[in-house]
Design a protein around this motif. Structure first.
Motif, PDB file in Angstrom:
ATOM      1  N   ARG A  40       0.842  -1.196   0.000  1.00  0.00           N
ATOM      2  CA  ARG A  40       0.000   0.000   0.000  1.00  0.00           C
ATOM      3  C   ARG A  40       0.875   1.243   0.000  1.00  0.00           C
ATOM      4  N   THR A  41       0.462   2.214  -0.802  1.00  0.00           N
ATOM      5  CA  THR A  41       1.157   3.498  -0.837  1.00  0.00           C
ATOM      6  C   THR A  41       0.707   4.314   0.373  1.00  0.00           C
ATOM      7  N   PRO A  42       1.373   5.443   0.646  1.00  0.00           N
ATOM      8  CA  PRO A  42       0.899   6.309   1.734  1.00  0.00           C
ATOM      9  C   PRO A  42      -0.552   6.753   1.542  1.00  0.00           C
ATOM     10  N   GLY A  43      -1.019   6.798   0.279  1.00  0.00           N
ATOM     11  CA  GLY A  43      -2.419   7.140  -0.013  1.00  0.00           C
ATOM     12  C   GLY A  43      -3.337   5.930   0.006  1.00  0.00           C
ATOM     13  N   ASN A  44      -2.846   4.777   0.486  1.00  0.00           N
ATOM     14  CA  ASN A  44      -3.595   3.524   0.628  1.00  0.00           C
ATOM     15  C   ASN A  44      -3.983   2.906  -0.713  1.00  0.00           C
ATOM     16  N   GLN A  45      -3.194   3.161  -1.758  1.00  0.00           N
ATOM     17  CA  GLN A  45      -3.440   2.541  -3.057  1.00  0.00           C
ATOM     18  C   GLN A  45      -2.579   1.291  -3.182  1.00  0.00           C
ATOM     19  N   ARG A  46      -3.131   0.278  -3.852  1.00  0.00           N
ATOM     20  CA  ARG A  46      -2.394  -0.967  -4.064  1.00  0.00           C
ATOM     21  C   ARG A  46      -1.323  -0.766  -5.125  1.00  0.00           C
TER      22      ARG A  46
END
Length: 152
Positions: A40-46
């Motif tokens: 997960r990225t800091p923006g919660n994207q996979r």
């Protein structure tokens, strides 16, 4: 189909879907079942590593020939450090799955061969119905299409 530059080592779920031909919902499902992983990225994207493309291709090919997801997950878990399956991995695993597939083909052929007769009778409750009661296992104890719970 969008091309992914070589320097990009991670894919979004949309890029993975476009490249693999799998729906985004299927990729989410595969991930929930432990077949593929993402970070997960800091923006919660996979974000998926590029080698996930090969894992998805492996999963979809195995599914196409009728291998259950639980069996696929077990096979992928056996790979060292859960690495991407190679051609040799596919060859080895497909050999082990062959007998299971042969057995299913035999069962389906048997069902196909008896389908017309069974539907022709209309009741599906004969003692020897090959669809309701394969090999008439229960016909030795009782008749009918339903199994009644036995009182002990």
């Amino acid at each position: 189909m969008p091309q992914i530059p070589e320097k990009i080592h991670e894919l979004t779920v949309g890029q993975l879907a476009a490249r693999s031909g799998a729906a985004v919902s299927a990729l989410h499902f595969y991930e929930s079942k432990g077949l593929i992983t993402s970070r997960r990225t800091p923006g919660n994207q996979r974000r998926f590593s590029r080698d996930t493309l090969r894992r998805v291709a492996f999963i979809r090919a195995a599914q196409r020939v009728g291998i259950p997801l639980a069996t696929i997950r077990s096979a992928l878990a056996e790979l060292p450090e859960e690495r991407t399956p190679t051609r040799e991995d596919w060859a080895r695993l497909s050999r082990t799955w062959r007998s299971e597939l042969d057995e299913r083909i035999t069962q389906l052929n048997r069902l196909r061969d008896h389908l017309t007769d069974c539907i022709g009778c209309g009741c599906l409750s004969l003692d020897t119905c090959v669809l309701s009661n394969p090999d008439d296992v229960f016909g030795e104890r009782q008749t009918g299409s339903r199994l009644m719970s036995e009182k002990r």
